[in-house]
Design an enzyme around this catalytic site. Structure first.
Site, PDB file in Angstrom:
ATOM      1  N   GLU A 177      44.728  49.253  45.252  1.00 40.45           N
ATOM      2  CA  GLU A 177      45.395  49.898  44.120  1.00 40.45           C
ATOM      3  C   GLU A 177      44.336  51.208  43.760  1.00 40.45           C
ATOM      4  OE1 GLU A 177      45.512  47.305  40.635  1.00 40.45           O
ATOM      5  OE2 GLU A 177      46.914  46.041  41.770  1.00 40.45           O
ATOM      6  N   GLU A 365      49.615  40.983  45.152  1.00 37.53           N
ATOM      7  CA  GLU A 365      48.978  40.514  43.969  1.00 37.53           C
ATOM      8  C   GLU A 365      50.249  40.165  42.843  1.00 37.53           C
ATOM      9  OE1 GLU A 365      45.909  42.436  41.897  1.00 37.53           O
ATOM     10  OE2 GLU A 365      44.838  42.543  43.705  1.00 37.53           O
TER      11      GLU A 365
HETATM   12  C1  BGC Z   1      43.572  44.181  40.408  1.00 36.10           C
HETATM   13  C2  BGC Z   1      42.949  42.852  40.165  1.00 36.10           C
HETATM   14  C3  BGC Z   1      42.812  42.639  38.641  1.00 36.10           C
HETATM   15  C4  BGC Z   1      44.492  42.365  38.623  1.00 36.10           C
HETATM   16  C5  BGC Z   1      44.544  41.748  36.898  1.00 36.10           C
HETATM   17  C6  BGC Z   1      45.005  44.211  39.697  1.00 36.10           C
HETATM   18  O1  BGC Z   1      45.079  45.472  39.172  1.00 36.10           O
HETATM   19  O2  BGC Z   1      43.661  44.382  41.719  1.00 36.10           O
HETATM   20  O3  BGC Z   1      41.348  43.078  40.394  1.00 36.10           O
HETATM   21  O4  BGC Z   1      41.844  41.379  38.400  1.00 36.10           O
HETATM   22  O5  BGC Z   1      45.182  43.413  38.590  1.00 36.10           O
HETATM   23  O6  BGC Z   1      44.351  42.652  36.007  1.00 36.10           O
END
Ligand code: BGC
Length: 454
Positions: A177, A365
């Site tokens: 990101e 994610e």
């Molecule tokens: C990031 C993680 C973070 C997650 C939740 C993403 O932006 O890669 O490191 O914990 O979102 O906020």
């Protein structure tokens, strides 16, 4: 809902997604490892930023976090028992090269060798992110991402990682990101290193774009049969009102939040038509950069949590657009005040899939923080369960509609250090008791285990 049969209204199984579709969990070094100063590990910008009072919720820090550094075997065994076969984690640059450049730490290399080997022994495939925000502080002292020298610092680091781990690690992500670490860290100052303003943001953007491409090229040259990607945060952007001004504001926000980092890597340049201030990046661009910003990734990591609604605002400099917070919109939200809006993930898969140069998409994610309650040693996290299932349904729909999505990783395995929010928001499939380091598999984790069976 019957908590003993949580998937009773969700009838998909992992195999419905096809035999090549990968399911896993995602983590990041600073959020889980702890052992912040063990052996010769150097400090990272997150060690430094969290040591300053007032930066983080309740002054929390990642010095111990989930103590994954010492507990990785137990955690990986737990993963295995939950049928999780793909584990995404990041490498800590300052654990591997304590001074950012120069000597390589043998204990740092040894630690990651042990993690990688143990994953493989357990039948778990490692997916490694090279950079998940924890820059060595010594490099920040020289300007960090604003200093063009970061390109050669980073190339050296990627070289070291590829050489030491590339025989066993085949799945790589260059950056995590970049929009978040440059925006929050070098423009808004709410993440490490806490810098603000365009004079930091614009060079940081350009250098991250160069690193994301050159990191890919180094992996391609040094790792046989590598599957190389990089990851992007993204949210569906909707105009708050159906007025020409809000529609334009939404296009601007989309250019900044969703297009800024992928488009230069595809040879499309920076999306300056909607964000003219990006023209000022020109002063950092050297002639050979135009081709050096491009890399042909095997996959793009899409990271999606919510959608954003955007409205016109004269008061927001450079963009004249602002996000209308979910809490003001009376919609269902997570603990992060992010709207729960599953169609956003479908929309983003479609938006990324539409680029000619994007070969494959992996959701690297997706997940949610909700207030978890331990009762009689159990956590019935129905909201997270519903969140994950409803997002998976959208991913399934995307795949069935012919969009090239080939994987899904839950953020995250165990509750961990959530950056500026400290330990307050819990995103895990597994509960972490931060006092005892006990782990408790939540209902969502039990459901994932069943979903992944076979
Ligand atoms: C990031 C993680 C973070 C997650 C939740 C993403 O932006 O890669 O490191 O914990 O979102 O906020």
């Amino acid at each position: 809902m019957d908590l003993n049969h949580p998937q009773n209204n969700f009838n998909l199984q992992s195999q419905d997604f096809g035999k090549d579709f990968v399911f896993g969990v995602s983590t990041a070094a600073y959020q889980i490892e702890g052992a912040h100063n063990i052996h010769d590990k150097g400090a990272s910008i997150w060690d430094h930023f969290t040591s300053k009072k007032g930066n983080i919720f309740n002054n929390h820090h990642g010095q111990i976090a989930c103590d994954f550094y010492n507990k990785f075997e137990a955690d990986i065994l737990l993963m295995k028992s939950m049928n999780i076969k793909h584990f995404r984690f990041s490498l800590s640059w300052s654990r591997i090269i304590p001074n950012g450049t120069g000597d390589v730490s043998t204990t740092g290399i040894d630690y990651y060798n042990r993690v990688i080997d143990f994953c493989l022994e357990c039948g778990i495939t490692p997916w490694v992110t090279l950079y998940h925000w924890d820059l060595p502080q010594v490099l920040q002292n020289k300007g960090g991402w604003t200093n063009r020298a970061i390109v050669s610092w980073f190339e050296n680091y990627v070289n070291v990682c590829a050489t030491h781990f590339g025989d066993r690690v085949k799945n790589w992500m260059v950056l995590n990101e970049p929009m978040v670490f440059t925006g929050a860290g070098y423009f808004l100052g709410v993440h490490a290193p806490g810098n603000r303003g365009l004079k930091n943001f614009l060079p940081a953007i350009h250098h991250a774009v160069l690193c994301q491409a050159s990191g890919g090229s180094i992996l391609r040259a040094l790792v046989d049969n590598a599957f190389i990607g990089t990851t992007f945060s993204c949210s569906q952007i909707t105009p708050y009102r159906n007025t020409p001004r809000d529609v334009l504001a939404a296009k601007k926000a989309d250019a900044l939040l969703n297009r800024l980092f992928i488009e230069p890597s595809l040879g499309l340049g920076y999306p300056t038509e909607y964000v003219p201030v990006l023209n000022r990046i020109e002063r950092y661009i050297q002639p050979e950069d135009v081709k050096n910003m491009i890399f042909d990734y095997d996959f793009i990591g899409v990271q999606n949590y919510t959608r954003e609604m955007v409205t016109h605002s004269y008061f927001v400099p450079y963009l004249q657009a602002k996000i209308v917070k979910a809490s003001k919109r009376h919609v269902k939200t997570t603990l992060m005040d992010w709207e729960v809006y599953p169609p956003s993930i479908y929309h983003m898969i479609k938006q990324f899939n539409a680029y000619k140069g994007v070969k494959k998409i992996i959701i690297t994610e997706n997940g949610a923080a909700f207030p978890d309650m331990v009762s009689s040693g159990q956590i019935h996290d129905t909201e997270r369960l519903n969140y994950l299932q409803s997002h998976l349904r959208q991913v399934y729909k995307a795949k069935n509609d012919g969009l090239n999505v080939e994987g899904y990783f839950v953020w995250t395995f165990t509750d961990n250090f959530e950056w500026a929010e400290g330990y307050h928001p819990r995103f895990g499939l597994v509960y972490t008791d931060f006092k005892t380091q006990e782990r408790i598999v939540k209902s969502s984790g039990k459901w994932y285990q069943g979903f992944l069976k076979n």
